[in-house]
Design a protein around this motif. Structure first.
Motif: not given
Length: 292
Positions: A106-130
């Protein structure tokens, strides 16, 4: 628009009551708006069942189009703001994929797009995006395309056997301890070890060498790095450890097929600026040598 908004909320939440709470109106008001919409269209959008509602085929078709349309409207409004808010991309995936592949890059993404924050959520279950609309991208393992979602990125994998340089050297002379992953109902690693041994022409499983099992892939890799034995590992998960010299392949001429990691989004979400930039970065990262 009021009726369409009521329908979109009820379709996503599969409940008039929950839609009413989200929209701060009564369930009767939601039901009335949807009835008006159905009358106007001349089709039934929901099947009213005891204690629940289900989308009809026409309802699913409308929901797929509306989800993207509402996201496009939100994106257009955000683009017109004189002081745009910093972009945020929320990603859900497994703990192992986050720890071993995504976060170290992710450090490469942040270097290229410092204006964007990436939040990572680790979950074992499948999330319903709807339902969980706050999540922009779900990175899931295995399976094919999911109805009602778009899949703009796929990462292929294969499995090989790895160990520390000293363990790899010793394994050529003496059967080593084997390290594996035991998920709840999956035989992926059990089958993978069996197939790898057959292809490599070794009888380690028949000789009942020590087998060390862990519940997560990153635990199994750490055990291998500690010198406990040889690990069957995904090419996606092991690249960082190999690049750092912590692990090396044993019999790199032998591998078994794996599955794939797939990014999934609600239709239209992949066109939002910050999400599009993140997905393009994923594609570029998976194109690096060895996906490293």
């Amino acid at each position: 628009m009021t009726a369409l908004r009521a329908f979109e909320s009820a379709a996503r939440l599969r409940s008039f009551k929950r839609a009413a709470a989200e929209l701060h109106v009564t369930p009767t008001a939601v039901s009335h708006q949807i009835r008006l919409l159905e009358h106007d269209l001349g089709v039934s959008l929901f099947a009213r069942l005891p204690r629940r509602v289900e989308l009809t085929a026409q309802g699913r078709q409308l929901q797929d189009r509306l989800s993207g349309a509402f996201l496009d409207i939100a994106d257009a409004l955000a683009a017109l703001r004189t002081a745009p808010m910093p972009g945020v991309v929320t990603v859900t995936t497994t703990d192992s994929f986050a720890a071993l592949w995504l976060v170290p890059r992710l450090h490469r993404f942040r270097a290229a797009h410092p204006e964007v924050q990436v939040r990572v959520e680790g979950r074992p279950e499948v999330v319903d995006l709807r339902v969980e609309r706050s999540i922009d991208v779900a990175i899931r393992y295995g399976g094919g395309p999911v109805p009602g979602l778009v899949s703009p990125w796929v990462l292929e994998e294969r499995f090989g056997v790895y160990g520390t340089p000293s363990v790899v050297a010793a394994a050529a002379k003496k059967a080593p301890a084997l390290i594996s992953v035991a998920w709840q109902d999956s035989t992926l690693y059990e089958d993978g070890w069996r197939e790898w041994c057959e292809r490599a022409g070794v009888d380690w499983l028949r000789r009942k060498v020590p087998l060390l099992e862990y519940k997560e892939e990153h635990y199994a890799l750490q055990a291998a790095i500690a010198g406990e034995g040889l690990v069957l590992a995904s090419s996606v998960m092991v690249t960082g450890s190999v690049r750092a010299g912590l692990l090396k392949p044993f019999r790199d001429d032998v591998c078994v097929d794996g599955s794939r990691y797939r990014a999934l989004c609600l239709p239209g979400r992949e066109r939002q600026v910050q999400v599009k930039e993140f997905l393009e970065w994923l594609e570029a990262e998976s194109g690096r040598i060895g996906g490293a």
